[in-house]
Enzyme design. Structure first.
Site, mmCIF file in Angstrom:
data_model
loop_
_atom_site.group_PDB
_atom_site.id
_atom_site.type_symbol
_atom_site.label_atom_id
_atom_site.label_comp_id
_atom_site.label_asym_id
_atom_site.label_seq_id
_atom_site.Cartn_x
_atom_site.Cartn_y
_atom_site.Cartn_z
ATOM 1 N N HIS A 168 0.715 5.712 0.950
ATOM 2 C CA HIS A 168 0.060 6.907 1.472
ATOM 3 C C HIS A 168 0.720 8.094 0.775
ATOM 4 C CE1 HIS A 168 -1.622 4.574 4.783
ATOM 5 N NE2 HIS A 168 -0.413 4.127 5.048
ATOM 6 N N HIS B 114 0.838 -1.200 0.000
ATOM 7 C CA HIS B 114 0.000 0.000 0.000
ATOM 8 C C HIS B 114 0.867 1.242 0.000
ATOM 9 C CE1 HIS B 114 0.740 -0.233 4.374
ATOM 10 N NE2 HIS B 114 0.337 1.018 4.464
ATOM 11 N N TYR C 113 11.686 4.286 0.105
ATOM 12 C CA TYR C 113 10.556 4.638 -0.755
ATOM 13 C C TYR C 113 9.646 5.653 -0.063
ATOM 14 C CZ TYR C 113 12.349 0.244 -2.518
ATOM 15 O OH TYR C 113 13.173 -0.756 -2.954
#
Length: 168
Positions: free
Chosen positions: A53, A51, A139
């Protein structure tokens, strides 16, 4: 609302997958593709294996983040070999089974809301146990925030999540 800043959480269908970090270059290319067609600023971001954000700021005359996400998801999916598990409804619609259909979106109300969501983003790899300090995760926009003087390099080291300190 047109323009403004938005916090997003976008998940893969398989929450045990590592597609996003294993194929980070394809994800970056998909984001570039969307940004060329529909401008937006990435204020903060973290990409985890399953996932991500991010906080985006859209141009003043624009509130169409849905098109941007559709482009990113589509381009990323097209860059990967097929073979993932797909539900019957996805097969009927010709959809890939990589992404969850929905995503979480929150309109940021003020500077404090913006700051708290930046903290949440940058602390997320620690929260999920991928690293012991935010500066270790490759990342993320964390290093950019350090260069800008927003965070010290050792920001939040050794801290636990308490209340809404790093909350969504």
């Amino acid at each position: 609302m047109h323009g403004g800043s938005f916090f997003f959480t976008v998940n893969l269908s398989d929450r045990h997958s590592r597609l996003l970090t294993d194929h980070i270059d394809q994800l970056r290319n998909a984001v570039r593709y969307a940004r060329v067609r529909h401008a937006f600023t990435i204020d903060a971001i973290v990409v985890l294996p399953d996932h991500m954000h991010t906080i985006w700021t859209l141009p003043p005359s624009d509130a169409d983040f849905a098109t941007r996400w559709r482009l990113i998801k589509t381009m990323f999916s097209r860059s990967l070999e097929s073979g993932e598990r797909r539900s019957a409804s996805r097969r009927e619609k010709g959809e890939r089974g990589i992404w969850q259909r929905r995503y979480w979106e929150h309109t940021l109300r003020d500077e404090n809301d913006f700051e708290q969501h930046c903290h949440y983003i940058h602390f997320n790899p620690v929260k999920h146990g991928h690293v012991s300090a935010a500066n270790q995760w490759p990342y993320s926009s964390f290093q950019r925030f350090v260069k800008l003087g927003v965070y010290p390099l050792d920001w939040a080291e050794g801290q636990q999540i308490e209340g809404d300190k790093f909350g969504e």
